[in-house]
Design a protein around this motif. Structure first.
Motif, short mmCIF file in Angstrom:
data_model
loop_
_atom_site.label_atom_id
_atom_site.label_comp_id
_atom_site.label_asym_id
_atom_site.label_seq_id
_atom_site.Cartn_x
_atom_site.Cartn_y
_atom_site.Cartn_z
N ALA A 1 0.81 -1.22 0.00
CA ALA A 1 0.00 0.00 0.00
C ALA A 1 0.85 1.27 0.00
CB ALA A 1 -0.92 -0.01 1.22
N TYR A 2 1.92 1.28 0.78
CA TYR A 2 2.68 2.52 0.96
C TYR A 2 3.50 2.90 -0.27
CZ TYR A 2 1.59 2.27 6.00
OH TYR A 2 0.97 2.21 7.22
N THR A 3 3.82 1.90 -1.10
CA THR A 3 4.61 2.19 -2.29
C THR A 3 3.72 2.38 -3.53
OG1 THR A 3 4.85 -0.13 -2.85
CG2 THR A 3 6.57 0.79 -1.47
N THR B 1 -9.82 4.74 13.58
CA THR B 1 -9.97 3.62 14.52
C THR B 1 -8.88 3.68 15.59
OG1 THR B 1 -8.72 2.21 13.02
CG2 THR B 1 -11.09 1.97 12.94
N ARG B 2 -7.72 4.19 15.20
CA ARG B 2 -6.61 4.33 16.15
C ARG B 2 -6.94 5.35 17.25
NH1 ARG B 2 -1.30 2.62 15.04
NH2 ARG B 2 0.23 3.81 16.19
N ALA B 3 -7.54 6.48 16.83
CA ALA B 3 -7.91 7.51 17.81
C ALA B 3 -8.94 6.94 18.78
CB ALA B 3 -8.47 8.73 17.09
N ASN C 1 -2.16 15.29 15.71
CA ASN C 1 -0.96 14.80 14.99
C ASN C 1 -1.33 13.91 13.80
OD1 ASN C 1 -1.87 12.89 16.82
ND2 ASN C 1 0.14 12.11 17.35
N TYR C 2 -2.57 13.40 13.76
CA TYR C 2 -2.97 12.55 12.63
C TYR C 2 -3.26 13.37 11.36
CZ TYR C 2 -3.60 8.67 15.95
OH TYR C 2 -3.41 7.68 16.89
N ILE C 3 -3.61 14.64 11.56
CA ILE C 3 -3.99 15.47 10.41
C ILE C 3 -2.81 15.64 9.44
CG2 ILE C 3 -4.79 17.78 9.70
CD1 ILE C 3 -6.98 16.86 11.30
N GLY C 4 -1.63 15.92 10.02
CA GLY C 4 -0.45 16.14 9.18
C GLY C 4 -0.14 14.91 8.34
N ASP C 5 -0.29 13.74 8.97
CA ASP C 5 -0.03 12.49 8.26
C ASP C 5 -0.95 12.36 7.05
OD1 ASP C 5 1.02 9.84 8.06
OD2 ASP C 5 1.26 9.88 10.23
N TRP C 6 -2.20 12.68 7.26
CA TRP C 6 -3.16 12.51 6.16
C TRP C 6 -2.96 13.56 5.06
CZ3 TRP C 6 -7.48 14.49 3.59
CH2 TRP C 6 -8.08 13.56 2.75
N LYS D 1 -6.59 3.55 31.48
CA LYS D 1 -5.35 3.86 32.19
C LYS D 1 -5.52 5.00 33.20
CE LYS D 1 -0.53 5.17 31.38
NZ LYS D 1 0.55 5.29 30.41
N TYR D 2 -6.15 6.10 32.74
CA TYR D 2 -6.20 7.29 33.60
C TYR D 2 -7.54 7.50 34.31
CZ TYR D 2 -1.85 8.60 31.20
OH TYR D 2 -0.57 8.62 30.72
N GLY D 3 -8.54 6.71 33.96
CA GLY D 3 -9.85 6.79 34.63
C GLY D 3 -10.43 8.20 34.63
P1 NDP Z 1 0.45 9.29 19.70
O1 NDP Z 1 1.88 9.49 19.40
O2 NDP Z 1 -0.41 10.50 19.73
O3 NDP Z 1 0.40 8.57 21.11
C1 NDP Z 1 -0.77 8.49 21.87
C2 NDP Z 1 -0.34 8.38 23.31
O4 NDP Z 1 0.23 9.63 23.73
C3 NDP Z 1 -1.49 8.12 24.26
O5 NDP Z 1 -1.76 6.76 24.36
C4 NDP Z 1 -0.90 8.66 25.56
O6 NDP Z 1 0.03 7.71 26.04
C5 NDP Z 1 -0.11 9.88 25.10
N1 NDP Z 1 -0.89 11.12 25.12
C6 NDP Z 1 -2.13 11.31 24.62
N2 NDP Z 1 -2.53 12.58 24.81
C7 NDP Z 1 -1.49 13.21 25.41
C8 NDP Z 1 -1.30 14.54 25.86
N3 NDP Z 1 -2.22 15.49 25.74
N4 NDP Z 1 -0.11 14.85 26.46
C9 NDP Z 1 0.86 13.90 26.58
N5 NDP Z 1 0.72 12.62 26.19
C10 NDP Z 1 -0.46 12.28 25.60
O7 NDP Z 1 -0.30 8.29 18.74
P2 NDP Z 1 0.15 7.26 17.63
O8 NDP Z 1 1.14 6.33 18.18
O9 NDP Z 1 -1.11 6.69 17.08
O10 NDP Z 1 0.77 8.16 16.47
C11 NDP Z 1 2.08 8.67 16.41
C12 NDP Z 1 2.31 9.27 15.03
O11 NDP Z 1 2.48 8.21 14.09
C13 NDP Z 1 1.16 10.12 14.52
O12 NDP Z 1 1.64 11.31 13.98
C14 NDP Z 1 0.50 9.30 13.45
O13 NDP Z 1 -0.02 10.11 12.44
C15 NDP Z 1 1.64 8.43 12.97
N6 NDP Z 1 1.13 7.14 12.47
C16 NDP Z 1 1.38 6.81 11.17
C17 NDP Z 1 0.89 5.64 10.64
C18 NDP Z 1 1.18 5.30 9.23
O14 NDP Z 1 0.80 4.22 8.79
N7 NDP Z 1 1.83 6.16 8.46
C19 NDP Z 1 0.11 4.69 11.44
C20 NDP Z 1 -0.10 5.14 12.78
C21 NDP Z 1 0.41 6.31 13.28
P3 NDP Z 1 0.58 7.68 27.53
O15 NDP Z 1 -0.08 8.78 28.32
O16 NDP Z 1 0.23 6.32 28.01
O17 NDP Z 1 2.05 7.91 27.39
#
Ligand code: NDP
Length: 426
Positions: free
Chosen positions: A269-271, A393-395, A358-363, A405-407
């Motif tokens: 998919a990525y290529t 689905t990840r969000a 952070n997901y917006i930039g990726d998309w 975890k944080y209740g």
């Molecule tokens: P995040 O890096 O956002 O990690 C989420 C975790 O961060 C949470 O479980 C929590 O973990 C911690 N967190 C959430 N909110 C906060 C906050 N306000 N302050 C501090 N810590 C917080 O998510 P992903 O791992 O899903 O994504 C990372 C990046 O990778 C993204 O930019 C995404 O777009 C990218 N990505 C790319 C993919 C691809 O196929 N190209 C697939 C998936 C992701 P805790 O508190 O337990 O530390």
């Protein structure tokens, strides 16, 4: 304080749907590529002309050699040993980080092999359909091996590596959170699967498609896409420590999702952007190229800036965002060893706009690459479409996990930052 327990990252039915979706879509992409050569997206013609490729013994041997060589590099090339996050059982494991060096070594070796006329670069591009199918079967086999390893040979005898007893969940979501080969510790199998197999293969295949397009058509569209995606891939390897704090490394176990995904699905998919543009000689106007590059770079900046804000905030109490002191919420959680831990959730910068901005930039980056492919054929956009599904689905599952975890603290955080991904919309 509510006890933070591990319940697996996805429900039973969700995992089944995802599993079926990824296998079917991988196979259909391969079938479409190999049968129609992207001429037309006509499902009826595809099915009636169906030609299932079955890999030869030699191809399986190449696959095994690639895995073994990549593992050897991971083990022998020097790297930084970095302490990872506190996991669900209260443990912090050390990880060996050397993806960038391994990627560069493989890339240089690849160029040398090409120069010596031993294996011309464009051959990888010409045989992509066969490579994809070999990776599909190989990825499935390795997913089963991960399942067997987790079940019978777990590295650590802790709660985090206990099977859940449901085959689908254990196979799909995995059993081991931090799987290792004891003698090679701190080399981590999950990091190996994503970084050393998935990311590097993505880089190499993309490069061979770009090379193919230049040699065959004197077309530079694939090269532009390769260079743009190279920014993303090299960024990943450069900020490898950051990756230890993402959902994949902190919370997901090594199963089908993180084994088949990087090994079989990423190279398909990525290529697809470079593969499609190279084999269809897609040319764009200079204006479209410039607009796409600007959009991509904007997406990349957003992605990196957003992820850096969280990373730097978590690692430094003095860190400022946009020139101001950071606002945050003090939170605590229990790990399964009964210990209480303190943490902080960021409320400033992009993290105050939405919980997963952070997901917006990726998309946006995917969208820019789609623009370079044109809109004649849906298969070139498979990654862009899939990312919507993956990120949403990840969000959702991250929200569920953080609630466990944080209740009550997570509920307070959600009141302060009410949107999941898109401010004022979702
Ligand atoms: P995040 O890096 O956002 O990690 C989420 C975790 O961060 C949470 O479980 C929590 O973990 C911690 N967190 C959430 N909110 C906060 C906050 N306000 N302050 C501090 N810590 C917080 O998510 P992903 O791992 O899903 O994504 C990372 C990046 O990778 C993204 O930019 C995404 O777009 C990218 N990505 C790319 C993919 C691809 O196929 N190209 C697939 C998936 C992701 P805790 O508190 O337990 O530390």
């Amino acid at each position: 304080m509510k006890k933070h327990t591990w319940n697996g990252f996805i429900g039973d039915s969700g995992s089944k749907i995802l599993q079926i979706f990824t296998i079917l879509s991988s196979f259909s992409v391969v079938i479409i590529c190999s049968n129609l050569k992207f001429n037309n997206f006509d499902l009826f013609t595809t099915i009636s002309n169906l030609r299932i490729i079955s890999p030869s013994t030699q191809e399986y041997i190449c696959f095994a050699c690639w895995i073994a060589f990549s593992w050897l590099l991971y083990v022998i090339i020097p790297g930084k040993n970095e302490l990872g996050p506190i996991n669900v059982s209260g443990t912090r494991y050390t990880y060996k980080l050397n993806s960038l060096s391994c990627m560069m070594i493989i890339f240089i070796l690849y160029l040398v092999v090409d120069r010596m006329q031993f294996f011309p670069l464009q051959l990888l591009s010409e045989y992509t359909d066969r490579i994809m199918v070999t990776m599909l079967y190989g990825g499935l086999c390795l997913s089963f091996l991960c399942y067997i390893k987790g079940l019978y040979f777990p590295t650590w005898n802790t709660n985090e590596s206990k099977p859940r007893g449901n085959f689908i969940d254990d196979f799909y979501s995995g059993i081991e959170l931090t799987p290792r080969m004891n003698s090679c510790d701190p080399c981590d199998l999950k990091l190996f699967s994503v970084g050393h197999l998935g990311m590097i293969m993505w880089f190499i295949l993309n490069f061979s498609h770009a090379n193919y397009a230049i040699i065959k058509y004197n077309n530079y569209t694939s090269l532009i896409i390769f260079l743009l995606q190279a920014i993303y891939i090299i960024d990943w390897a450069y900020y490898e420590r950051w990756y230890l704090y993402t959902i994949d490394m902190q919370h997901d176990r090594l199963g089908y999702a993180l084994c088949f995904g990087p090994i079989s699905w990423m190279p398909v998919a990525y290529t697809m952007y470079t593969y499609y543009t190279a084999h269809n000689n897609i040319q764009n106007s200079l204006a479209l190229q410039l607009i796409s590059i600007i959009i991509f770079l904007f997406g990349y900046w957003l992605f990196r800036e957003c992820n850096n804000q969280k990373e730097f905030f978590r690692h430094s109490k003095k860190y400022k965002i946009w020139g101001k002191e950071c606002q945050y919420l003090n939170v605590c959680y229990n790990t399964s060893d009964g210990k209480l831990h303190n943490s902080r959730l960021l409320l400033s910068g992009f993290w105050g706009w939405a919980r997963h901005f952070n997901y917006i930039g990726d998309w946006i980056m995917c969208l820019a690459l789609s623009m370079l492919c044109g809109f004649d054929n849906i298969s070139s956009h498979i990654y862009t479409i899939q990312m919507i599904f993956v990120l949403f689905t990840r969000a959702k599952r991250d929200d569920e996990r953080c609630t466990r975890k944080y209740g009550e603290y997570w509920k307070q955080y959600r009141i302060k930052v009410p949107y999941k991904i898109i401010p004022y919309i979702y």
